[in-house]
Design a protein around this motif. Structure first.
Motif, PDB file in Angstrom:
ATOM      1  N   MET A  79     -48.405 -39.557  40.043  1.00 33.31           N
ATOM      2  CA  MET A  79     -48.767 -38.250  39.516  1.00 33.31           C
ATOM      3  C   MET A  79     -49.060 -37.286  40.658  1.00 33.31           C
ATOM      4  SD  MET A  79     -51.622 -37.419  36.687  1.00 33.31           S
ATOM      5  CE  MET A  79     -52.250 -35.770  36.418  1.00 33.31           C
ATOM      6  N   VAL A  80     -48.561 -36.074  40.521  1.00 30.61           N
ATOM      7  CA  VAL A  80     -48.899 -35.007  41.465  1.00 30.61           C
ATOM      8  C   VAL A  80     -49.786 -34.023  40.723  1.00 30.61           C
ATOM      9  CG1 VAL A  80     -48.003 -33.145  42.896  1.00 30.61           C
ATOM     10  CG2 VAL A  80     -46.722 -35.277  42.685  1.00 30.61           C
ATOM     11  N   PHE A  81     -50.980 -33.849  41.230  1.00 31.55           N
ATOM     12  CA  PHE A  81     -51.966 -33.033  40.517  1.00 31.55           C
ATOM     13  C   PHE A  81     -51.679 -31.552  40.684  1.00 31.55           C
ATOM     14  CE2 PHE A  81     -55.478 -35.797  39.062  1.00 31.55           C
ATOM     15  CZ  PHE A  81     -54.941 -36.994  39.449  1.00 31.55           C
ATOM     16  N   GLN A  82     -52.310 -30.796  39.784  1.00 33.85           N
ATOM     17  CA  GLN A  82     -52.134 -29.351  39.800  1.00 33.85           C
ATOM     18  C   GLN A  82     -52.592 -28.759  41.129  1.00 33.85           C
ATOM     19  OE1 GLN A  82     -53.975 -27.521  36.458  1.00 33.85           O
ATOM     20  NE2 GLN A  82     -53.400 -25.460  37.057  1.00 33.85           N
ATOM     21  N   LYS A  83     -53.787 -29.168  41.562  1.00 35.60           N
ATOM     22  CA  LYS A  83     -54.229 -28.771  42.902  1.00 35.60           C
ATOM     23  C   LYS A  83     -53.541 -29.705  43.880  1.00 35.60           C
ATOM     24  CE  LYS A  83     -58.736 -26.735  42.799  1.00 35.60           C
ATOM     25  NZ  LYS A  83     -60.082 -26.939  43.333  1.00 35.60           N
ATOM     26  N   SER A  84     -53.213 -29.200  45.068  1.00 38.08           N
ATOM     27  CA  SER A  84     -52.411 -30.053  45.948  1.00 38.08           C
ATOM     28  C   SER A  84     -53.199 -31.252  46.474  1.00 38.08           C
ATOM     29  CB  SER A  84     -51.802 -29.239  47.072  1.00 38.08           C
ATOM     30  OG  SER A  84     -52.771 -28.455  47.685  1.00 38.08           O
ATOM     31  N   LEU A  85     -54.543 -31.159  46.533  1.00 40.68           N
ATOM     32  CA  LEU A  85     -55.383 -32.308  46.883  1.00 40.68           C
ATOM     33  C   LEU A  85     -54.920 -33.051  48.134  1.00 40.68           C
ATOM     34  CD1 LEU A  85     -55.985 -33.881  43.354  1.00 40.68           C
ATOM     35  CD2 LEU A  85     -57.586 -32.533  44.651  1.00 40.68           C
ATOM     36  N   LEU A  86     -54.546 -32.305  49.155  1.00 40.94           N
ATOM     37  CA  LEU A  86     -54.165 -32.949  50.409  1.00 40.94           C
ATOM     38  C   LEU A  86     -55.440 -33.384  51.122  1.00 40.94           C
ATOM     39  CD1 LEU A  86     -51.435 -30.450  51.576  1.00 40.94           C
ATOM     40  CD2 LEU A  86     -51.176 -32.544  50.268  1.00 40.94           C
ATOM     41  N   PHE A  87     -55.367 -34.528  51.779  1.00 38.13           N
ATOM     42  CA  PHE A  87     -56.562 -35.016  52.457  1.00 38.13           C
ATOM     43  C   PHE A  87     -56.800 -34.188  53.717  1.00 38.13           C
ATOM     44  CE2 PHE A  87     -54.757 -38.829  50.316  1.00 38.13           C
ATOM     45  CZ  PHE A  87     -55.686 -38.847  49.291  1.00 38.13           C
ATOM     46  N   GLN A 138     -46.483 -24.424  50.935  1.00 36.05           N
ATOM     47  CA  GLN A 138     -46.283 -25.598  51.791  1.00 36.05           C
ATOM     48  C   GLN A 138     -47.173 -26.753  51.340  1.00 36.05           C
ATOM     49  OE1 GLN A 138     -47.129 -23.653  55.481  1.00 36.05           O
ATOM     50  NE2 GLN A 138     -44.980 -23.463  56.039  1.00 36.05           N
ATOM     51  N   GLN A 139     -48.420 -26.413  50.996  1.00 35.82           N
ATOM     52  CA  GLN A 139     -49.330 -27.465  50.527  1.00 35.82           C
ATOM     53  C   GLN A 139     -48.768 -28.162  49.293  1.00 35.82           C
ATOM     54  OE1 GLN A 139     -53.315 -26.081  49.970  1.00 35.82           O
ATOM     55  NE2 GLN A 139     -53.594 -25.611  52.133  1.00 35.82           N
ATOM     56  N   GLN A 140     -48.235 -27.336  48.381  1.00 42.34           N
ATOM     57  CA  GLN A 140     -47.671 -27.890  47.160  1.00 42.34           C
ATOM     58  C   GLN A 140     -46.481 -28.798  47.483  1.00 42.34           C
ATOM     59  OE1 GLN A 140     -49.581 -26.335  44.783  1.00 42.34           O
ATOM     60  NE2 GLN A 140     -49.020 -27.941  43.358  1.00 42.34           N
ATOM     61  N   ARG A 141     -45.685 -28.392  48.475  1.00 40.24           N
ATOM     62  CA  ARG A 141     -44.518 -29.200  48.844  1.00 40.24           C
ATOM     63  C   ARG A 141     -44.942 -30.501  49.510  1.00 40.24           C
ATOM     64  NH1 ARG A 141     -41.891 -24.230  50.587  1.00 40.24           N
ATOM     65  NH2 ARG A 141     -42.023 -24.891  52.748  1.00 40.24           N
ATOM     66  N   VAL A 142     -46.006 -30.428  50.320  1.00 37.66           N
ATOM     67  CA  VAL A 142     -46.497 -31.656  50.950  1.00 37.66           C
ATOM     68  C   VAL A 142     -46.966 -32.615  49.865  1.00 37.66           C
ATOM     69  CG1 VAL A 142     -48.250 -32.665  52.458  1.00 37.66           C
ATOM     70  CG2 VAL A 142     -47.153 -30.523  53.099  1.00 37.66           C
ATOM     71  N   SER A 143     -47.652 -32.071  48.881  1.00 38.19           N
ATOM     72  CA  SER A 143     -48.170 -32.960  47.846  1.00 38.19           C
ATOM     73  C   SER A 143     -47.023 -33.555  47.028  1.00 38.19           C
ATOM     74  CB  SER A 143     -49.218 -32.227  47.018  1.00 38.19           C
ATOM     75  OG  SER A 143     -48.827 -32.048  45.720  1.00 38.19           O
ATOM     76  N   LEU A 144     -45.956 -32.804  46.881  1.00 31.90           N
ATOM     77  CA  LEU A 144     -44.760 -33.320  46.200  1.00 31.90           C
ATOM     78  C   LEU A 144     -44.083 -34.396  47.068  1.00 31.90           C
ATOM     79  CD1 LEU A 144     -42.919 -32.841  43.708  1.00 31.90           C
ATOM     80  CD2 LEU A 144     -41.631 -31.222  45.089  1.00 31.90           C
ATOM     81  N   ALA A 145     -43.977 -34.093  48.361  1.00 29.51           N
ATOM     82  CA  ALA A 145     -43.338 -35.033  49.287  1.00 29.51           C
ATOM     83  C   ALA A 145     -44.117 -36.347  49.341  1.00 29.51           C
ATOM     84  CB  ALA A 145     -43.267 -34.422  50.687  1.00 29.51           C
ATOM     85  N   ARG A 146     -45.453 -36.238  49.273  1.00 29.20           N
ATOM     86  CA  ARG A 146     -46.322 -37.406  49.342  1.00 29.20           C
ATOM     87  C   ARG A 146     -46.028 -38.362  48.178  1.00 29.20           C
ATOM     88  NH1 ARG A 146     -52.727 -36.278  49.456  1.00 29.20           N
ATOM     89  NH2 ARG A 146     -52.217 -35.307  47.483  1.00 29.20           N
ATOM     90  N   LEU A 161     -46.430 -25.468  39.608  1.00 26.87           N
ATOM     91  CA  LEU A 161     -46.166 -24.108  40.061  1.00 26.87           C
ATOM     92  C   LEU A 161     -47.302 -23.145  39.759  1.00 26.87           C
ATOM     93  CD1 LEU A 161     -42.517 -23.883  38.699  1.00 26.87           C
ATOM     94  CD2 LEU A 161     -43.262 -24.720  40.907  1.00 26.87           C
ATOM     95  N   SER A 162     -48.315 -23.630  39.052  1.00 29.10           N
ATOM     96  CA  SER A 162     -49.286 -22.673  38.509  1.00 29.10           C
ATOM     97  C   SER A 162     -50.164 -22.028  39.568  1.00 29.10           C
ATOM     98  CB  SER A 162     -50.154 -23.352  37.462  1.00 29.10           C
ATOM     99  OG  SER A 162     -50.972 -24.298  38.086  1.00 29.10           O
ATOM    100  N   ASN A 163     -50.292 -22.673  40.745  1.00 25.70           N
ATOM    101  CA  ASN A 163     -51.150 -22.077  41.772  1.00 25.70           C
ATOM    102  C   ASN A 163     -50.392 -21.148  42.715  1.00 25.70           C
ATOM    103  OD1 ASN A 163     -53.427 -23.301  40.834  1.00 25.70           O
ATOM    104  ND2 ASN A 163     -53.291 -25.053  42.209  1.00 25.70           N
ATOM    105  N   LEU A 164     -49.113 -20.903  42.404  1.00 28.49           N
ATOM    106  CA  LEU A 164     -48.310 -20.107  43.332  1.00 28.49           C
ATOM    107  C   LEU A 164     -48.072 -18.713  42.764  1.00 28.49           C
ATOM    108  CD1 LEU A 164     -45.660 -22.863  44.053  1.00 28.49           C
ATOM    109  CD2 LEU A 164     -47.717 -22.376  45.348  1.00 28.49           C
ATOM    110  N   ASP A 165     -47.827 -17.759  43.655  1.00 31.64           N
ATOM    111  CA  ASP A 165     -47.509 -16.424  43.144  1.00 31.64           C
ATOM    112  C   ASP A 165     -46.035 -16.370  42.718  1.00 31.64           C
ATOM    113  OD1 ASP A 165     -45.900 -15.756  45.394  1.00 31.64           O
ATOM    114  OD2 ASP A 165     -47.736 -15.395  46.520  1.00 31.64           O
TER     115      ASP A 165
END
Lengths: 343, 264
Positions: A79-87, A138-146, A161-165
């Motif tokens: 699961m990839v969360f809505q917030k990117s939650l990168l460490f 970028q954060q969202q993409r990292v979380s997707l890549a993870r 996509l909800s946190n992006l403009d």
């Protein structure tokens, strides 16, 4: 391989059911959107598939195997969360490597995979970046890549996509679409944005009040809603009531041939989409109405027309209407959708 | 306004930190300094000579003892404070308010009462005059602080980080070591530092429970102060302050909210 099957899932939060009798099948390589207004339990479904919530009733199958008893870390659904939650204590490459490291994959293999996935998600060159130095996209993409780097059977995206403009959202949407097409990873994603769901997915499931109302291809949901609630959700807000008689739906606005055989004499609701109503300034051969309000929306205008006690919303390319003006409406019979059952 | 603020800060720092230290340093290097004089009449290294040679072994023993007690106390208080703070910060349960009051009690009740009361029990449990006994009594004062610090940290903690990690394949042990501990590290350092410093400066409770057998540095310091040898007491005080000061310097970057930002 990645097939997901949810069977009669009921999930409760302390007594009150959030999801009731939820059935959904996602085929291998398919991208399915779970659409619904906020607070209808979409994320709850994802969490149940990921194993983070235990359904009260029902069964979840991944590739035909029941997974109810498996903890999240043993399921091949990520699961990839809505917030990117990168460490924040790891850099970009380390964040992407997280799942591989948990599996104990040796460094060299991991590096290769990370390299590939970073190119796929357009992150090449950012390996050593600190998380807080990245932009939102970028954060969202990292979380997707993870998540992608683990090559899960099922990818679960929670409002990615909800946190992006708006601009970034467009790019990210295309990226997700491209990645999904390239990897053919079975994806279940959650959104409250109907345009997003219709654009991006192969099939859409509409969740209203904890129940899955309709599942189908985007066009089906849009043009052939099963009930007024689904139609209303997709903006098909002109409802007319009438009776079935001799294979026809009769109402004061239109008479439509119908194939519902056993509805004789029954009260039915039908709907017509705002863009399907034809509006003219000529009122003689049409349903006479009076413009109440007009909203100019750029390429189209939204006109509210009072017509025989019913208020129709009309979407038209013609902006030359003024409040109070007498107009004529046409409801093309072939565009009128009669709902199979009474609401 | 800026400069005024800066001046006030500087003045406060000088009067509260630098001046007392300066006096302490002067005392430690003086051999004769009587009442009306503003400066010592005679300077010399007698006190430092005493600290490092005459009483050297005693002071080093005290230093080691203090260090062991403070490290053990800080360690235990963090190990207990993290799960307690997590429970209080993340979960809702009935007795939460009651627990916070109980946690505050050792801080509110005068340390003398706590130590005296525990002394009786510790004698029965054969913990009086032991290292473990002293660590335990220090914990009654340190634990509330570390629990409160970790409570605060976990109230600002987003458990979805753990859910995300779990979904990425981390098992429970990995979630603790690879996610929770790194995320809360700044708070853990602060909690540990508080406990360390609090234990380091305990005198009364150490005296009562330790009964003079567990001679930490403050016990030695008070003995020297009692003997009326001001220069020696000043020198020992400086030795006493040094490790705490070093500990503070090393953990300075974890103090303040900045390092905890981004956790949520």
């Amino acid at each position: 391989m990645g097939e997901l099957l949810l069977k009669n899932i009921t999930i409760r939060y302390g007594g009150t059911p959030v999801i009731r009798d939820f059935n959904l099948e996602v085929n291998d390589g398919e991208m399915v959107a779970l659409l619904g207004p906020s607070g209808t339990g979409k994320t709850t479904v994802l969490k149940a598939v990921a194993g983070l919530i235990r359904p009260h009733r029902g069964q979840i199958f991944i590739d035909g195997q029941p997974v109810n008893h498996l903890p999240p870390e043993k399921r091949s659904a990520v699961m990839v969360f809505q917030k990117s939650l990168l460490f924040p204590f790891l850099n970009v490459a380390q964040n992407i490597a997280f799942g591989l490291r948990m599996q104990g994959l040796p460094g060299r293999d991991a590096r290769q995979k990370i390299q590939e996935i970073m190119e796929l998600t357009e992150l090449a060159g950012l390996q050593q970046r600190k998380v807080h130095e990245l932009s939102g996209g970028q954060q969202q993409r990292v979380s997707l890549a993870r998540a992608l780097v683990l090559k899960p059977a099922i990818l679960l995206l929670d409002e990615p996509l909800s946190n992006l403009d708006a601009n970034l959202r467009q790019q990210m949407r295309e990226l997700i679409q491209d990645i999904q097409a390239a990897t053919r990873i079975t994806t279940l994603f959650v959104t409250h944005d109907q345009a997003e769901a219709l654009m991006i997915s192969h099939r859409v499931g509409l969740l209203l009040d904890g129940r899955l109302r309709q599942v189908g291809e985007p066009r089906d949901l849009f043009y052939r809603p099963v009930d007024p609630a689904v139609a209303r959700f997709f903006g098909g807000c002109n409802f007319i009531r009438g009776r079935i008689q001799d294979g026809h739906f009769h109402s004061e606005f239109a008479t439509v041939p119908t194939s519902h055989p056993n509805g004789n004499g029954h009260l039915r609701t039908a709907a017509i989409r705002p863009e399907d109503v034809v509006i003219t300034s000529e009122s003689s051969h049409n349903l006479p109405g009076r413009v109440q309000k007009i909203n100019f929306e750029g390429s189209t205008s939204r006109v509210w027309v009072q017509c025989q006690g019913n208020c129709f919303v009309v979407l038209t390319a013609d902006a030359d209407f003024a409040p109070g003006q007498k107009v004529g409406l046409q409801l093309p019979p072939e565009k009128i959708r009669i709902f199979p059952a009474e609401e | 306004m800026r400069t005024l603020n800066r001046n006030i800060t500087a003045a406060a720092l000088i009067t509260s930190v630098v001046l007392p230290f300066a006096v302490l340093i002067m005392w430690s290097f003086s051999t004769r300094w009587f009442y009306p004089q503003l400066w010592p009449e005679q300077w010399g290294l007698r006190a430092w000579h005493y600290v490092f040679n005459t009483a050297g072994t005693q002071i080093i023993a005290g230093l080691v003892q203090s260090m062991l007690v403070a490290l053990a106390t800080a360690g235990i208080s963090v190990v207990l404070g993290v799960p307690a703070g997590r429970a209080l910060g993340l979960y809702d349960f009935k007795a939460k308010d009651t627990i916070s009051v109980i946690l505050m009690l050792p801080v509110i009740v005068p340390p003398l009462c706590v130590a005296m009361g525990l002394h009786l029990w510790f004698i029965r449990l054969e913990l009086a005059e032991t290292f473990i006994g002293v660590v335990l009594v220090h914990l009654t004062f340190c634990l509330p602080y570390s629990v409160f610090v970790m409570w605060g940290v976990f109230s600002n903690y987003n458990p979805d980080y753990e859910n995300q990690a779990r979904s990425l394949g981390a098992n429970s042990r990995q979630i603790i070591t690879q996610v929770m501990l790194p995320l809360t590290l700044p708070g853990i350092v602060v909690a540990g530092l508080f406990s360390f410093l609090l234990s380091w400066s305990q005198y009364l409770s150490t005296l009562i429970i330790g009964g003079g057998r567990v001679t930490t540095l403050p016990i030695l310091l008070f003995a020297l102060m009692g003997s009326g040898d001001r220069p020696v007491a000043a020198a020992v005080s400086l030795v006493f302050v040094a490790p705490a000061f070093v500990a503070l310097l090393f953990s300075a970057r974890y103090l303040g909210g900045k390092s905890i930002a981004g956790v949520r």
